[in-house]
Design an enzyme around this catalytic site. Sequence first.
Site, PDB file in Angstrom:
ATOM      1  N   THR A   7      10.698   2.665   8.897  1.00  0.00           N
ATOM      2  CA  THR A   7      10.277   1.565   8.040  1.00  0.00           C
ATOM      3  C   THR A   7      11.279   0.423   8.136  1.00  0.00           C
ATOM      4  O   THR A   7      12.442   0.633   8.468  1.00  0.00           O
ATOM      5  CB  THR A   7      10.175   2.027   6.562  1.00  0.00           C
ATOM      6  OG1 THR A   7       9.723   0.934   5.759  1.00  0.00           O
ATOM      7  CG2 THR A   7      11.506   2.502   6.002  1.00  0.00           C
ATOM      8  N   LYS A  12      11.819   1.590   0.165  1.00  0.00           N
ATOM      9  CA  LYS A  12      11.144   2.879   0.370  1.00  0.00           C
ATOM     10  C   LYS A  12      12.171   3.975   0.650  1.00  0.00           C
ATOM     11  O   LYS A  12      12.056   5.095   0.151  1.00  0.00           O
ATOM     12  CB  LYS A  12      10.196   2.790   1.572  1.00  0.00           C
ATOM     13  CG  LYS A  12       8.968   1.915   1.363  1.00  0.00           C
ATOM     14  CD  LYS A  12       8.095   1.965   2.612  1.00  0.00           C
ATOM     15  CE  LYS A  12       6.804   1.189   2.449  1.00  0.00           C
ATOM     16  NZ  LYS A  12       5.971   1.264   3.661  1.00  0.00           N
ATOM     17  N   ASP A  64       2.670   4.582   4.238  1.00  0.00           N
ATOM     18  CA  ASP A  64       1.802   3.411   4.181  1.00  0.00           C
ATOM     19  C   ASP A  64       1.271   3.270   2.760  1.00  0.00           C
ATOM     20  O   ASP A  64       0.683   4.203   2.212  1.00  0.00           O
ATOM     21  CB  ASP A  64       0.660   3.514   5.196  1.00  0.00           C
ATOM     22  CG  ASP A  64       0.081   2.139   5.468  1.00  0.00           C
ATOM     23  OD1 ASP A  64       0.860   1.214   5.792  1.00  0.00           O
ATOM     24  OD2 ASP A  64      -1.136   1.951   5.304  1.00  0.00           O
ATOM     25  N   PHE A 138      10.723  -3.713  -5.532  1.00  0.00           N
ATOM     26  CA  PHE A 138      10.421  -4.601  -4.410  1.00  0.00           C
ATOM     27  C   PHE A 138       8.932  -4.900  -4.406  1.00  0.00           C
ATOM     28  O   PHE A 138       8.168  -4.366  -5.217  1.00  0.00           O
ATOM     29  CB  PHE A 138      10.877  -3.961  -3.087  1.00  0.00           C
ATOM     30  CG  PHE A 138      10.167  -2.671  -2.756  1.00  0.00           C
ATOM     31  CD1 PHE A 138       8.999  -2.682  -2.010  1.00  0.00           C
ATOM     32  CD2 PHE A 138      10.675  -1.446  -3.180  1.00  0.00           C
ATOM     33  CE1 PHE A 138       8.343  -1.491  -1.705  1.00  0.00           C
ATOM     34  CE2 PHE A 138      10.023  -0.252  -2.875  1.00  0.00           C
ATOM     35  CZ  PHE A 138       8.850  -0.278  -2.132  1.00  0.00           C
ATOM     36  N   GLY A 139       8.521  -5.764  -3.483  1.00  0.00           N
ATOM     37  CA  GLY A 139       7.099  -6.056  -3.282  1.00  0.00           C
ATOM     38  C   GLY A 139       6.396  -6.473  -4.563  1.00  0.00           C
ATOM     39  O   GLY A 139       6.843  -7.382  -5.280  1.00  0.00           O
ATOM     40  N   LYS A 159      11.152   4.628 -11.982  1.00  0.00           N
ATOM     41  CA  LYS A 159       9.976   4.281 -11.162  1.00  0.00           C
ATOM     42  C   LYS A 159       9.503   5.519 -10.397  1.00  0.00           C
ATOM     43  O   LYS A 159       8.322   5.827 -10.369  1.00  0.00           O
ATOM     44  CB  LYS A 159      10.325   3.140 -10.188  1.00  0.00           C
ATOM     45  CG  LYS A 159       9.169   2.777  -9.269  1.00  0.00           C
ATOM     46  CD  LYS A 159       9.478   1.676  -8.277  1.00  0.00           C
ATOM     47  CE  LYS A 159       8.394   1.624  -7.200  1.00  0.00           C
ATOM     48  NZ  LYS A 159       8.666   0.666  -6.128  1.00  0.00           N
ATOM     49  N   ARG A 165       4.709   6.615  -4.967  1.00  0.00           N
ATOM     50  CA  ARG A 165       5.606   7.174  -3.952  1.00  0.00           C
ATOM     51  C   ARG A 165       6.323   8.398  -4.494  1.00  0.00           C
ATOM     52  O   ARG A 165       6.498   9.385  -3.781  1.00  0.00           O
ATOM     53  CB  ARG A 165       6.600   6.104  -3.488  1.00  0.00           C
ATOM     54  CG  ARG A 165       7.541   6.588  -2.370  1.00  0.00           C
ATOM     55  CD  ARG A 165       8.245   5.452  -1.658  1.00  0.00           C
ATOM     56  NE  ARG A 165       7.287   4.569  -1.016  1.00  0.00           N
ATOM     57  CZ  ARG A 165       6.902   3.392  -1.503  1.00  0.00           C
ATOM     58  NH1 ARG A 165       7.433   2.917  -2.623  1.00  0.00           N
ATOM     59  NH2 ARG A 165       6.001   2.666  -0.879  1.00  0.00           N
TER      60      ARG A 165
HETATM   61  P1  ITT Z   1       6.943  -0.772   6.558  1.00  0.00           P
HETATM   62  O1  ITT Z   1       5.526  -0.938   7.029  1.00  0.00           O
HETATM   63  O2  ITT Z   1       7.987  -1.213   7.547  1.00  0.00           O
HETATM   64  O3  ITT Z   1       7.223   0.624   6.029  1.00  0.00           O
HETATM   65  P2  ITT Z   1       6.118  -2.571   4.455  1.00  0.00           P
HETATM   66  O4  ITT Z   1       6.844  -3.107   3.262  1.00  0.00           O
HETATM   67  O5  ITT Z   1       5.403  -3.537   5.341  1.00  0.00           O
HETATM   68  O6  ITT Z   1       7.178  -1.707   5.279  1.00  0.00           O
HETATM   69  P3  ITT Z   1       3.536  -1.265   3.961  1.00  0.00           P
HETATM   70  O7  ITT Z   1       2.925  -1.589   5.268  1.00  0.00           O
HETATM   71  O8  ITT Z   1       3.319   0.112   3.395  1.00  0.00           O
HETATM   72  O9  ITT Z   1       5.136  -1.445   3.956  1.00  0.00           O
HETATM   73  O10 ITT Z   1       3.093  -2.392   2.986  1.00  0.00           O
HETATM   74  C1  ITT Z   1       2.770  -2.201   1.731  1.00  0.00           C
HETATM   75  C2  ITT Z   1       2.838  -3.480   0.944  1.00  0.00           C
HETATM   76  O11 ITT Z   1       2.853  -3.062  -0.408  1.00  0.00           O
HETATM   77  C3  ITT Z   1       4.096  -4.319   1.151  1.00  0.00           C
HETATM   78  O12 ITT Z   1       3.769  -5.667   0.806  1.00  0.00           O
HETATM   79  C4  ITT Z   1       5.067  -3.735   0.141  1.00  0.00           C
HETATM   80  O13 ITT Z   1       6.011  -4.688  -0.332  1.00  0.00           O
HETATM   81  C5  ITT Z   1       4.117  -3.316  -0.968  1.00  0.00           C
HETATM   82  N1  ITT Z   1       4.585  -2.086  -1.594  1.00  0.00           N
HETATM   83  C6  ITT Z   1       4.642  -0.845  -1.036  1.00  0.00           C
HETATM   84  N2  ITT Z   1       5.142   0.036  -1.899  1.00  0.00           N
HETATM   85  C7  ITT Z   1       5.416  -0.664  -3.027  1.00  0.00           C
HETATM   86  C8  ITT Z   1       5.980  -0.333  -4.249  1.00  0.00           C
HETATM   87  O14 ITT Z   1       6.403   0.892  -4.515  1.00  0.00           O
HETATM   88  N3  ITT Z   1       6.120  -1.296  -5.173  1.00  0.00           N
HETATM   89  C9  ITT Z   1       5.716  -2.557  -4.913  1.00  0.00           C
HETATM   90  N4  ITT Z   1       5.191  -2.962  -3.766  1.00  0.00           N
HETATM   91  C10 ITT Z   1       5.039  -2.025  -2.822  1.00  0.00           C
END
Ligand code: ITT
Length: 181
Positions: A7, A12, A64, A138-139, A159, A165
């Site tokens: 990743t 994560k 994912d 994050f995200g 969390k 997760r």
């Molecule tokens: P990798 O593919 O390199 O693992 P990524 O962040 O692109 O990293 P994903 O393809 O799984 O991961 O994308 C999922 C999206 O959802 C991405 O925008 C993340 O920031 C978000 N995301 C995933 N898990 C999250 C969480 O626990 N809390 C908030 N946002 C999350």
Amino acid sequence: MSIRFVTSNEGKVEEAREYLDEPVEQVNYDYTEIQSDDLAEIAVAGAKEAFEATGGDDPVVVDDAGLFVDALGGFPGPYSAYAEDTLGVERVWTLAEAEENRRARFRVVVAYYDGERAETFAGAVPGRIVAPRGDGGFGYDPIFEHEGTTLAEMSTERKNAISHRGRALAKFADWLADRDE
Ligand code: ITT
């Protein structure tokens, strides 16, 4: 044995380290994210590709995840990373703000592959989309509220205790422990 977590997302990996007894190594390998509505299909394809391409012996894990907003027909779902990069988290809130029903869920599939065996572990957490609050996580964490608190307002430990997760990692940790017995 260590687990190679493939990743680009350190958040994560940090969450996985809280759960697993094995050492977790972050591997930055940009596997192909196939286009599918099925997170498990995307994660397993990624894990197999990453295992073959990186050439190590230790098993790999790919995670994912996606945010599925009910009133938006599940959008952004499997396209959550793309929506975060293009629209941004604030605008996903703006889209949901226009809706009466703000229910959503985070879903994740953690895929394990060791060259022979592929296994998947799924997790989900229900919640609602709110105006951004908190600066942890994050995200989409700042706009996702679970029982009155956004995921960005929680510690990693808290969390993990309730998150998509965390639920998938708990199943994965149990499976690893049973297998090693
Ligand atoms: P990798 O593919 O390199 O693992 P990524 O962040 O692109 O990293 P994903 O393809 O799984 O991961 O994308 C999922 C999206 O959802 C991405 O925008 C993340 O920031 C978000 N995301 C995933 N898990 C999250 C969480 O626990 N809390 C908030 N946002 C999350």
